[in-house]
Design a protein around this motif. Sequence first.
Motif, short mmCIF file in Angstrom:
data_model
loop_
_atom_site.label_atom_id
_atom_site.label_comp_id
_atom_site.label_asym_id
_atom_site.label_seq_id
_atom_site.Cartn_x
_atom_site.Cartn_y
_atom_site.Cartn_z
N SER A 162 46.65 44.65 29.52
CA SER A 162 45.82 43.71 30.41
C SER A 162 45.58 43.83 31.86
CB SER A 162 47.24 42.82 30.14
OG SER A 162 48.00 43.08 31.24
N ASN A 163 46.44 45.37 32.44
CA ASN A 163 46.13 45.45 33.68
C ASN A 163 44.56 46.28 33.80
OD1 ASN A 163 46.73 45.77 36.20
ND2 ASN A 163 46.76 47.86 35.78
N MET A 164 44.33 46.69 32.60
CA MET A 164 43.17 46.95 32.33
C MET A 164 41.91 45.84 32.49
SD MET A 164 43.49 50.40 30.40
CE MET A 164 41.72 51.39 30.42
N ARG A 165 42.34 45.15 31.26
CA ARG A 165 40.92 43.86 30.52
C ARG A 165 40.38 43.81 32.51
NH1 ARG A 165 43.55 40.50 27.51
NH2 ARG A 165 43.86 43.05 26.48
N LYS A 166 42.09 43.08 33.67
CA LYS A 166 41.96 42.34 34.04
C LYS A 166 40.74 42.56 35.33
CE LYS A 166 45.19 41.33 37.62
NZ LYS A 166 46.65 41.23 38.36
N ASN A 167 41.42 44.13 35.61
CA ASN A 167 40.76 44.63 36.80
C ASN A 167 39.21 45.26 36.30
OD1 ASN A 167 42.57 45.46 38.95
ND2 ASN A 167 43.55 47.28 37.75
N GLY A 168 38.95 46.25 35.24
CA GLY A 168 37.56 45.64 34.92
C GLY A 168 36.34 44.53 35.50
N VAL A 218 39.17 51.75 34.36
CA VAL A 218 39.92 53.88 34.63
C VAL A 218 40.69 52.60 36.03
CG1 VAL A 218 39.65 54.97 35.55
CG2 VAL A 218 37.47 54.01 34.48
N LEU A 219 40.75 51.97 36.54
CA LEU A 219 41.83 52.42 37.65
C LEU A 219 42.77 51.64 37.56
CD1 LEU A 219 39.34 51.02 40.26
CD2 LEU A 219 41.03 52.66 40.92
N GLY A 220 42.22 50.07 36.43
CA GLY A 220 43.70 49.51 35.98
C GLY A 220 44.41 50.99 35.26
N PHE A 221 43.74 51.49 34.62
CA PHE A 221 44.79 52.30 33.35
C PHE A 221 45.34 53.07 34.14
CE2 PHE A 221 44.83 56.80 31.58
CZ PHE A 221 45.44 56.16 30.72
N ALA A 222 44.90 53.71 35.53
CA ALA A 222 45.67 54.57 36.91
C ALA A 222 46.98 54.13 37.22
CB ALA A 222 43.69 55.16 37.38
N ALA A 223 46.26 52.81 37.59
CA ALA A 223 47.64 51.83 38.76
C ALA A 223 48.56 51.91 37.42
CB ALA A 223 47.03 50.95 39.08
N VAL A 224 48.47 51.74 35.78
CA VAL A 224 50.02 51.84 35.72
C VAL A 224 50.80 53.19 35.67
CG1 VAL A 224 50.95 50.79 33.49
CG2 VAL A 224 49.06 49.62 34.42
N PRO A 265 43.23 42.38 42.74
CA PRO A 265 44.30 43.24 42.59
C PRO A 265 43.83 44.36 43.41
CG PRO A 265 42.58 42.68 39.92
CD PRO A 265 42.18 42.37 41.26
N ASP A 266 45.37 45.18 43.67
CA ASP A 266 45.78 45.63 44.76
C ASP A 266 44.63 46.93 44.39
OD1 ASP A 266 46.86 45.87 46.98
OD2 ASP A 266 48.59 46.95 46.85
N GLU A 267 44.75 47.41 43.19
CA GLU A 267 44.25 48.42 42.46
C GLU A 267 43.02 48.67 42.78
OE1 GLU A 267 45.83 47.49 39.01
OE2 GLU A 267 46.90 47.05 41.23
N ILE A 268 41.89 48.02 42.80
CA ILE A 268 40.31 47.21 42.99
C ILE A 268 40.11 46.96 44.16
CG2 ILE A 268 39.92 47.47 40.24
CD1 ILE A 268 38.96 44.28 41.12
N ARG A 269 40.96 46.65 44.54
CA ARG A 269 40.28 46.60 46.40
C ARG A 269 39.22 46.62 47.56
NH1 ARG A 269 45.26 48.74 48.00
NH2 ARG A 269 44.98 49.31 49.89
N ILE A 270 39.57 48.06 47.59
CA ILE A 270 38.84 49.04 47.91
C ILE A 270 37.30 49.03 47.26
CG2 ILE A 270 38.26 51.32 48.63
CD1 ILE A 270 40.23 50.44 50.17
#
Lengths: 212, 194, 229, 560, 352
Positions: free
Chosen positions: A4-10, B20-26, C64-69
């Motif tokens: 879910s985190n990946m989906r959201k970020n992507g 990729v970032l979402g994956f890496a973050a976790v 989200p924090d991870e992709i803010r940059i």
Amino acid sequence: MTLSNMRKNGLILALFAVIATALVVGTEKLTASQIERQAQQQLLSTLNQIIPPARHDNDLYQSCRLLTLPQAQQPSTLYRAWLAQKPQAVAMQVTAPNGYSGAIRLLVAVDNSGYVMGVRVLEHKETPGLGDKIETRKSDWINEFNGKTVKGADDDRWAVKRDGGMFDQFTGATITPRAVVGAVERAVEFIKANPEKVYSDNLPHCQEQHHE
Amino acid sequence: MSIVSAIIALGVLALIFGLVLGFAAVKFRVESDPIVDQIDAILPQTQCGQCGYPGCRPYAEAIANGDEINKCPPGGEATIKELADLMGVEAKPLDSAHGEEAVKTVAVIREDECIGCTKCIQACPVDAILGAAKQMHTVIAHECTGCDLCVEPCPVDCIDMVAERPRPETWQWDLGQIQQRHPEAQAIPVKMVE
Amino acid sequence: MSEYQQLAKQGLWSNNPALVQLLGLCPLLAVTSTVTNALGLGLATLAVLMGSNLIVSLVRQWVPDEIRIPVFVMVIAALVTVIQLLMNAYVYGLYQALGIFIPLIVTNCAIIGRAEAYASKNPWQTSLFDGFAMGLGFTCVLVLLGAIREILGNGTLFAGAELLLGPWAASLKIELFQIDYPLLLAILPPGAFITMGFIIAAKNVIDKRQKMHAEQPQKSVERARVTAQ
Amino acid sequence: MRGNISDIEAGVIWTFPGGIHPPERKQPASDKPLRRIALPQQLVLPLRQHIGQAGDLLVAEGDRVLKGQALTKPGLTNGLPVHAPTSATVIAIEPRATAHPSGLSELSIVLSPDGEERWIEKKPLADFRQHDRAELIATIKAAGIAGLGGAGFPTAQKLAQQKPLDYLIINGVECEPYICADDRLMREHAEEILTGVDILLHITGIEKALIAIEDNKPEAIQAMRDAIAERSQFALRIVPTKYPSGGEKQLIQLLTGRQVPSKGLPMDIGLLMQNVGTAFAVKRAIIDGEPLLERVVTLTGEALQQPGCVWALLGTPIAHLMEQAGFTPDNLPRVIMGGPMMGFTLPALDVPVVKTTNCLLAPTEKELPPTRQELACIRCGACADVCPASLQPQQLQWLAKAKDYDALEQQQLFDCIECGACAYVCPSEIPLVHYYRKAKAEIKNIAREKAKAEIARERFEARQQRLEREKEERLERHRKAAEARQKAKQEAQQSGAEDPVQAALERVKRKKAEAANAEAPATNDKPQKSAAVAAAIARAKAKKAKQQAADAADNEKDES
Amino acid sequence: MSFFIASSPHEHNRRQTSDVMRWVLLAAIPGVLVQLFFFGWGVLFQLLLAIVTAWATEAIALQTRNRPALASLKDNSALVTAVLLAISIPPLAPWWVIVIGVAFAIIVAKQVYGGLGQNIFNPAMVGYVLLLVSFPVQMTSWLPPATLSDNDLSLWQTLHVIVFEYTPSGFSVEQLRTGIDGVTMATPLDTVKTGLTQGYTLSELTAKSVFQGIAGVGWQWVNVAYLVGGLVLLQQRIISWHIPLGVIVGVAAPALIAHSISPDQMLGPVTHVLSGATMLGAFFIATDPVSAATSNKGRWIFGLLIGLLVWLIRSFGGYPDGMAFAVLLANLCVPIIDRYTRPTVYGHGGSA
């Protein structure tokens, strides 16, 4: 969790990318014609300085042609002036490769009898305050060429005074004027010797020109 | 056409990187290092409370949460410098509101005046005072941090803070000090450029 | 001091991006040979900074924090490109002078720095103002640097202002003195570094003076009792 | 290139980096034979004259002691005894200024000699080869011998180490300017020194001794050469004159090409070094049964009328020696204990001669002018060129000024031997060594503070835990008591009895009344004490008030 | 009686910074005299101007920094900076050139960094580069050596040129530079630099009058004189031989190789070593202790680096001589050189 985190970020990142790209592309579309016009005006104003409007009745900007000089790898750009269907003058972009810090790009205008009408520097990297006296903003040295012509292939007047020629060098900088004089000389010599090539109708049009 | 492809290309790229970032973050989450312990190790542990916190550890926690690093007079300049290095901030001069950097002292009880009230024993943060109710008290000198918290509670004012006596092995190579002890001697000033 | 006053003070003086944070030095040193160039790049940076701060602040909840940059970078890059295109279209002369330095604004750390340090944590009104204050601070330093270098190197001020402000501005040009031998160093890149050093030194001197004159009220902090009494 | 045995055997003299050639100025002191001086009025013997712990006292004030009698007994650790240098009366045991650059006091025994020179019974072990190693070492320890070269490390301790050793090096280099104590000793007592060396070889089981002398002492070299003629285990090594070739580490490098590892000892690389003076003391302790009571001290400097080397009893006040040598101070009176490079100035002349006192230098102002204003370091690197330890003194100096102690340790500040060569050549006259000493002391103090802080933290945390525990226990107790009360109440209510609280209160009241009646005869003890406490508090209060009044008066005075 | 206490060592070799600097100044005298002979009184005026400016700016800077001015002035270091800069610039340069140069050297390159000992760059060379970059015309207007010169300037004429940029009779420096053959003269290295870009070969260029002798009229003797001065400094142990030798080897070795490969384009080692600022640089400039490497190995590397850079700049760079740039570039490398040439400390596993 990971998925879910990946989906959201992507998705969010993609959304931003799409919006940002769209914005850039949109602006590009909107300003393209204005930019083209600006470039044209810029060049025209320079051309008009050395080929006065009284001497031509054609559109100089549209007269652009490409001509490959002997021993040159890339074609030079020509702007030809006509008055009442008669060739009047030609402005040629030439490069002096041996400037003090790199190449100097010049625009040399020569009339139909082989006399220099004017020279302008388009681009250079010479030392400010020293070599940059080739710019009209800094000094009118470049006007020394006006009304001069080359006599024969080995005209030793076409040199700076230190080398025994007729052109001043600037105090402290001999290399820059030497390079400019050489480049102008070559251009004048070529135009004078090859009027038929220069004013030929068969030259290719400039394409994609002036994309600075 | 090129417009659409540009937008799509960037969108897809962004999508991939986002994934990729979402994956890496976790996957690569790191637990933060215990900065409080590192700060606490730098503080002088006098537990004097001059910083406004009850003890060194609470002050360390406060620094970790962004408090100023220049509130510790017993540690003085050296401690501030070390803290500045650790926290990646600029070293500042000691905040004089908390007191001045002073010479190291030890508490000494004038034993014949002590009435055995045990108030100082309760005040001592490091249990460096020995004694029992109505018995004479004494300070274990080498355990005393010189915080002077015991001075105020004493009802008969029998506790003195005395400067630590220099011994040849702890002597600081200060020619000026010699002169204090031997007033007749004269130092040829070592003219040091500080 | 109100929040806006605080922000203005930070941006213009106490946390000036150029003088204190030393961010964005590359364009700063490259284009400040005249006031006009400096002002042009300064205004461009100001516009980008305000725009990026505003956008970042508006979208901060959804990033989200991870992709803010990456998001911030994208926002800034898009803004800079747009501004570059607009300059190319409407202030062509200046664009030619600043040309290659405009894209460098993307990598100006002052901009991403503010997005990261301020706009991503604050509402859009103050973020916009922060961008304005920081951008103005940056522009001021640029203009000052440009002025010093132009005077030392050319003996003029506002030369070429017409490129930026339109033909009327040609009359702004001030010929301070005619020099036969300009101090070339001033308009060369090393001159920018040296002048910048002096400006920073001057700021530090002023700060120090102020600190000396401002009488610190003698405050005393209550000691915490570690133990029961 | 680690020196291998064959090269060492061949007598190769290696070299060490750096070094300086200050004016030697051994004359005129070195030209005069050793002499004895008159007994002083008093002898002051600090209990600690070596590296290590002080011993326990064996005498008390007023005791009469015989020459050679032990005054202290070493404790369990690396202690050494001190002996009475002559027959005398103990007149005081008190802190006296000691021979340390700080001029601080240490507990000392003060003797008043009776001039009779009555010896305690000597126990010589003349035929030392008949005695075993442990016995000889014990004798050396009981004789109180510490390294006489300068550091004062207990000799017995050095000898007791069990490590395979290649060479015994006898240090007679004496590279510091002025000093000629060892020079004179070698000239006049070569045979005894070599007997001492024989003993040392016997104890340690080393095959070979190398005796090192600087080439500016031809007479000493000759005397030693004559003396070793019959001894095959001995080799003489003449080293070129250069300061500080007499430093332990530098001499080892000169003679063997080996380097003592940092923080290590010579024995780690198979070497043992002893000073010629120590060898002489060992001979006297074993062959003659005399403990270390006196040593050779060079008295020199242009402010002395009779320079020369003298036999000085340990404990002799410097003032007495100065008087004997005809001290006529100029307008910059200075007495330096040790040489001009590494010695320290004495703040006063009441300090005694101790086991490490090899020289007393009283220069005139012209002879050794004081340092001038320190100027800025110009990074000329002269200091690095002369540093025998290959350190970067200019860097160390900068780091010391910046108080960057971590970097100082990284740059091996503790490998500095404080020889002073860097400060000698520094064109800016920077007191480099002084900076290093300060920094070293500071670093050691910081380490001490750190250790102390760690203990404080542990104690603080333990205390917090204890308080927490006590609080919990108290709460627990209260809770239990409350519960019990509740229960009792309930029970009482159930059983219909009277309220226990009420009952308790009444009990208390009754007790009080009884106590009031009984008060009259019981006054003798408790109230008196509480009266004393009250008096103490009152006294403190009065003192405080007086203090305040005095402060107020002071303030008034200031204002007026 | 009160006893004096002090920290050991109590002995000192008594050679102070000011003595070191004084020796540098004394050793420069032969070179200055030769320059005076070949280039006229201008050298003297430049020296005077430089010294006065150096003292004044140093005093003002120290005053502003609240440092004792007199004590620092006495160390002669400002004097050395002034002299080195004054002998490096063309003798007829206008007065303000040397004033700006020295003031910049003292204030920016030295005092701003914290005064003597703190500067990372050689102040004289910083001043020189500032001048060269800012006033290339004035800084390259060298007169032809006296023996080749058409003009013989008197003391008064020289002073007039330096103050007003013209002789009393109205000749400019540019006109004075005309040599006996009627052509404006340049220094030997300058002649080579411009000649080669015009397509002449070396043999054609070295046939010119400026190249009479081994390595150019006048300049060869200037270099020899500085070599003599440098040898005095070596003999007095003011400088160690590592840096000068490093510089000379650093110039000569690549010059030898290049010259043997391409004799018509590359100057030979002797010309390189005896022309321009080679000897002055090797013995007087590169050896400035403050900005040079400190260990002997480091000094070698430092010297070689300078030599190599000088050769590279002369052969391929924009300027005819490159001593100033080479020294500054090498100054930049000093911390790294020092870091990696630090000798092994005793007892840390180094070889004996």
